[in-house]
Design a protein around this motif. Structure first.
Motif, PDB file in Angstrom:
ATOM      1  N   ALA A  70     -18.679 -29.942  -1.673  1.00 27.00           N
ATOM      2  CA  ALA A  70     -18.681 -28.518  -1.342  1.00 27.00           C
ATOM      3  C   ALA A  70     -19.963 -28.163  -0.608  1.00 27.00           C
ATOM      4  CB  ALA A  70     -18.540 -27.666  -2.601  1.00 27.00           C
ATOM      5  N   PHE A  71     -19.822 -27.285   0.400  1.00 27.07           N
ATOM      6  CA  PHE A  71     -20.969 -26.734   1.129  1.00 27.07           C
ATOM      7  C   PHE A  71     -20.828 -25.211   1.129  1.00 27.07           C
ATOM      8  CE2 PHE A  71     -20.440 -30.982   2.916  1.00 27.07           C
ATOM      9  CZ  PHE A  71     -21.736 -31.480   2.816  1.00 27.07           C
ATOM     10  N   PRO A  72     -21.471 -24.536   0.186  1.00 33.16           N
ATOM     11  CA  PRO A  72     -21.371 -23.071   0.143  1.00 33.16           C
ATOM     12  C   PRO A  72     -22.310 -22.412   1.147  1.00 33.16           C
ATOM     13  CG  PRO A  72     -22.735 -23.840  -1.667  1.00 33.16           C
ATOM     14  CD  PRO A  72     -22.245 -25.073  -0.957  1.00 33.16           C
ATOM     15  N   GLN A  73     -21.974 -21.165   1.537  1.00 33.55           N
ATOM     16  CA  GLN A  73     -22.811 -20.321   2.378  1.00 33.55           C
ATOM     17  C   GLN A  73     -23.280 -21.030   3.647  1.00 33.55           C
ATOM     18  OE1 GLN A  73     -25.725 -17.773   0.577  1.00 33.55           O
ATOM     19  NE2 GLN A  73     -24.777 -17.899  -1.442  1.00 33.55           N
ATOM     20  N   ILE A  74     -22.329 -21.454   4.454  1.00 26.25           N
ATOM     21  CA  ILE A  74     -22.661 -22.056   5.744  1.00 26.25           C
ATOM     22  C   ILE A  74     -22.406 -21.040   6.849  1.00 26.25           C
ATOM     23  CG2 ILE A  74     -22.158 -24.396   4.968  1.00 26.25           C
ATOM     24  CD1 ILE A  74     -19.488 -24.240   6.352  1.00 26.25           C
ATOM     25  N   ASN A  75     -23.166 -21.162   7.916  1.00 30.10           N
ATOM     26  CA  ASN A  75     -22.999 -20.265   9.050  1.00 30.10           C
ATOM     27  C   ASN A  75     -21.780 -20.674   9.868  1.00 30.10           C
ATOM     28  OD1 ASN A  75     -25.345 -18.740   8.540  1.00 30.10           O
ATOM     29  ND2 ASN A  75     -26.614 -20.305   9.506  1.00 30.10           N
ATOM     30  N   PRO A  76     -20.980 -19.723  10.312  1.00 25.79           N
ATOM     31  CA  PRO A  76     -19.847 -20.072  11.168  1.00 25.79           C
ATOM     32  C   PRO A  76     -20.313 -20.803  12.424  1.00 25.79           C
ATOM     33  CG  PRO A  76     -19.650 -17.819  10.396  1.00 25.79           C
ATOM     34  CD  PRO A  76     -21.020 -18.279  10.009  1.00 25.79           C
ATOM     35  N   GLY A  77     -19.480 -21.697  12.911  1.00 23.01           N
ATOM     36  CA  GLY A  77     -19.808 -22.477  14.101  1.00 23.01           C
ATOM     37  C   GLY A  77     -19.014 -23.765  14.137  1.00 23.01           C
ATOM     38  N   THR A  78     -19.367 -24.643  15.070  1.00 20.49           N
ATOM     39  CA  THR A  78     -18.705 -25.938  15.214  1.00 20.49           C
ATOM     40  C   THR A  78     -19.528 -27.004  14.490  1.00 20.49           C
ATOM     41  OG1 THR A  78     -17.781 -25.296  17.347  1.00 20.49           O
ATOM     42  CG2 THR A  78     -17.838 -27.648  16.845  1.00 20.49           C
ATOM     43  N   TYR A  79     -18.850 -27.812  13.681  1.00 21.77           N
ATOM     44  CA  TYR A  79     -19.529 -28.788  12.837  1.00 21.77           C
ATOM     45  C   TYR A  79     -18.883 -30.161  12.963  1.00 21.77           C
ATOM     46  CZ  TYR A  79     -21.958 -25.015  10.372  1.00 21.77           C
ATOM     47  OH  TYR A  79     -22.752 -23.955  10.049  1.00 21.77           O
ATOM     48  N   ASP A  80     -19.714 -31.185  12.711  1.00 23.75           N
ATOM     49  CA  ASP A  80     -19.226 -32.546  12.469  1.00 23.75           C
ATOM     50  C   ASP A  80     -19.357 -32.815  10.977  1.00 23.75           C
ATOM     51  OD1 ASP A  80     -18.547 -33.141  15.025  1.00 23.75           O
ATOM     52  OD2 ASP A  80     -20.294 -34.404  15.462  1.00 23.75           O
ATOM     53  N   LEU A  81     -18.272 -33.244  10.355  1.00 26.23           N
ATOM     54  CA  LEU A  81     -18.254 -33.583   8.928  1.00 26.23           C
ATOM     55  C   LEU A  81     -18.002 -35.073   8.809  1.00 26.23           C
ATOM     56  CD1 LEU A  81     -18.283 -32.425   5.988  1.00 26.23           C
ATOM     57  CD2 LEU A  81     -15.785 -32.348   6.165  1.00 26.23           C
ATOM     58  N   SER A  82     -18.920 -35.790   8.190  1.00 26.87           N
ATOM     59  CA  SER A  82     -18.796 -37.246   8.086  1.00 26.87           C
ATOM     60  C   SER A  82     -18.903 -37.692   6.638  1.00 26.87           C
ATOM     61  CB  SER A  82     -19.877 -37.946   8.910  1.00 26.87           C
ATOM     62  OG  SER A  82     -21.166 -37.648   8.415  1.00 26.87           O
ATOM     63  N   ALA A  83     -18.267 -38.817   6.328  1.00 26.28           N
ATOM     64  CA  ALA A  83     -18.326 -39.417   4.982  1.00 26.28           C
ATOM     65  C   ALA A  83     -18.693 -40.888   5.121  1.00 26.28           C
ATOM     66  CB  ALA A  83     -16.997 -39.263   4.275  1.00 26.28           C
TER      67      ALA A  83
END
Length: 604
Positions: A70-83
């Motif tokens: 979980a990532f709470p309180q993030i700013n809207p925008g374009t993201y890369d999510l990696s595992a």
């Protein structure tokens, strides 16, 4: 770990004691998900990284026993999510996070390998909300830019939701119950009914938000969460653009004129030219890095100039009324030869002396002679030529139609700085200023006009502190200062002949400043599949006003303020007409004309 959890619990308990109702956050965007292996089994202990593509800022988390992150309180925008996890190739997905939405994404390891190898998968944030019960749509920068806008006013897009009317009512609620925030702080008009010309405006933001300065917005129409709701209407969250590691900018101008516009039919009939409408929107924006991955800026300037005319129709007395002659339709259709030339057929005339005699014979108060009232009516009839038949009775009064110049000049400036202080703190500051001048219509072609000057400003400072991978706190301070000044069209006492003639609009000067200090703090704690949020929202509102509407006398010849609502002006005590052969369709018009000619102030 137990001591740490105890301290966190104590902080949350203190928040709840201080602020029992936690209805405060306005940008409650979060991201949750799970990591699975090729057999769809959970992968605990995997490292999940969230990278903001614009700024390069990175947040990390470890999956729990159920593979959840979980990532709470993030700013809207374009993201890369990696595992990443030993024995598997890394998996990466790129997606867009919208304001006040909570996307949930599953990352699935599909191939064995080393973590240095990566597989890119596609993902897209859905408008279908599966995280909570809120209903509404988010609009990103592309939609804001591409959708048609009148005068580039973003407010026009807020009604493009199911259940929202053009007037601003949301799902049957009142139009004035919407709550509007910009970058998480209050930008509502705190004096909507203060007489500044804004009454009835829905979705109104004190600070104008231009399309080129807006990152995105969301209108929550139903079931707002406790971290948003503070009113019974829609919850509108607007976000300002920020800079990034790449430079982006724009220059623009939009022009509209009246070359292909048609004139109003009644204006054509009255010989009045088509009112002009020349509109220009122009400006530019630029954003980029001051220092890559560290400090970013964004700025936008927009000007709006409108040279336009507004059609005005007002009632004026005819020359016969200025001479003390009242004309009315005869019950039998007979014409009165004593009437002035140009009187329509089937009309009877009564002079001022005949009216006085009728009052005396009916044991009414003798109206006497009031030369002042006739002088005002005669001067108006001599000054203004009737050219419109849509108002007045055509016997004693008529209308004048003309174009009143009502130009508008607006200037808006927006600036924002974002600073990545360290891996745990991100700070931004935003400032807005606007300077608007608009001109109101005049009562008559030679009358004075009102001018309204609005110069609000806004400031926001925010810090997002990632205390730990699953505990995030956001603190904001905002100042939104509304300032508006309206100059009146007259500093004289108001004298009006109701239903007949009013020389001026009698708008009075007023000045208002309404500073709103807004302090907001939100804390989010993710524990497995559970999320605990608390916060506080403090608004300090001042409303400083000087209004001159009660500084002048108001004098009116109001027929409605006579006994029996003016019936005594044309009927005697027995209910008989004081005017011979008076047709019933002229009763009201005759009553109004008599009140003006007599000139008695029945209202003060």
């Amino acid at each position: 770990m137990k001591m740490k959890l105890f301290r966190i619990s104590s902080i949350l308990a203190a928040f709840l004691l201080v602020c029992p109702v936690a209805g405060v956050a306005q940008t409650s965007t979060s991201l949750t998900g799970q990591v699975t292996d090729p057999s769809d089994a959970f992968v605990p202990g995997a490292t999940v990284n969230l990278t903001n593509k614009a700024t390069g800022a990175i947040r990390s988390d470890k999956t729990d026993a159920t593979g959840a992150f979980a990532f709470p309180q993030i700013n809207p925008g374009t993201y890369d999510l990696s595992a990443e996890f030993t024995g598997f190739k890394s998996v990466v997905t790129r997606f867009e996070v919208l304001v006040n939405t909570s996307p949930r994404i599953t990352l699935k390891f599909s191939d064995l390998g080393t973590v240095t190898e990566a597989i890119m998968i596609s993902a897209q944030a859905s408008q279908v909300n599966t995280a909570d019960a809120t209903i509404g749509n988010a609009f990103n920068a592309t939609q804001v830019r591409d959708l048609p806008l009148s005068a580039r006013n973003v407010v026009g897009l807020l009604s493009l939701q199911a259940g929202v009317t053009a007037g601003g009512s949301v799902n049957g609620g009142r139009f004035d119950q919407a709550n509007v925030t910009l970058d998480g702080v209050d930008v509502n008009d705190q004096d909507q009914y203060g007489g500044d010309g804004r009454s009835g405006n829905s979705f109104f933001s004190v600070l104008r938000v231009t399309p080129d300065s807006l990152q995105e917005f969301r209108v929550t129409t139903t079931n707002a969460n406790a971290d948003q709701g503070r009113s019974s209407g829609a919850q509108i969250a607007l976000l300002t653009k920020s800079g990034g590691n790449e430079f982006h900018g724009s220059l623009y101008e939009y022009h509209r004129n009246t070359k292909t516009s048609a004139n109003d039919w009644f204006s054509n009939k009255a010989g009045v030219d088509r009112p002009k409408l020349l509109r220009n929107n122009f400006g530019g924006s630029i954003g980029g890095p001051v220092r890559r991955d560290k400090l970013f800026f964004f700025g936008n300037y927009e000007g709006f100039r409108e040279a336009k005319g507004s059609v005005v129709v007002n009632q004026i007395p005819l020359p016969s009324l200025g001479q003390g002659i009242i004309r009315y339709y005869s019950a039998n259709g007979a014409s009165d030869p004593s009437c002035p030339s140009g009187t329509p057929s089937g009309v009877t005339c009564q002079t001022r002396s005949q009216i006085s005699a009728a009052y005396v014979s009916a044991n009414k108060l003798d109206p006497g002679t009031n030369s002042a009232s006739l002088a005002i009516l005669a001067a108006a009839a001599a000054k203004y030529t009737a050219n419109d038949t849509t108002t007045g009775d055509g016997l004693n009064t008529s209308g004048i139609r003309f174009n009143s110049s009502t130009p508008v000049k607006q200037t808006t400036a927006t600036a924002r700085l974002d600073y990545v202080l360290n891996s745990k703190n991100t700070i931004y500051a935003r400032g807005n200023y606007q300077n608007d001048l608009s001109t109101g219509t005049s009562r008559f072609p030679d009358s004075a006009q009102t001018q309204t000057w609005a110069h609000p400003l806004g400031v926001v400072v925010s810090d997002t502190w990632t205390i730990s991978p699953n505990i995030v706190n956001t603190a904001r301070y905002g100042l939104t200062r509304d300032a508006i000044t309206t100059g009146g069209d007259s500093s004289a006492n108001s004298v009006a002949f109701r239903f007949i003639y009013q020389p001026l609009n009698y708008s009075r000067a007023r000045v208002r400043t309404t500073p709103v200090h807004n302090i907001v703090d939100d804390i989010s704690w993710n524990k497995g599949r559970h999320n605990i949020q608390a916060g506080v929202n403090i608004r300090l509102i001042s409303n400083n006003r000087n209004a001159f509407s009660n500084s002048y006398d108001v004098l009116t010849t109001n027929p409605s303020y006579y006994e029996n609502s003016g019936d005594v002006l044309y009927l005697d005590s027995a209910g008989n007409n004081l005017f011979p052969n008076l047709a019933s369709r002229s009763n009201v018009n005759t009553r109004d004309a008599v009140a003006a000619v007599i000139g008695r102030l029945s209202q003060y």
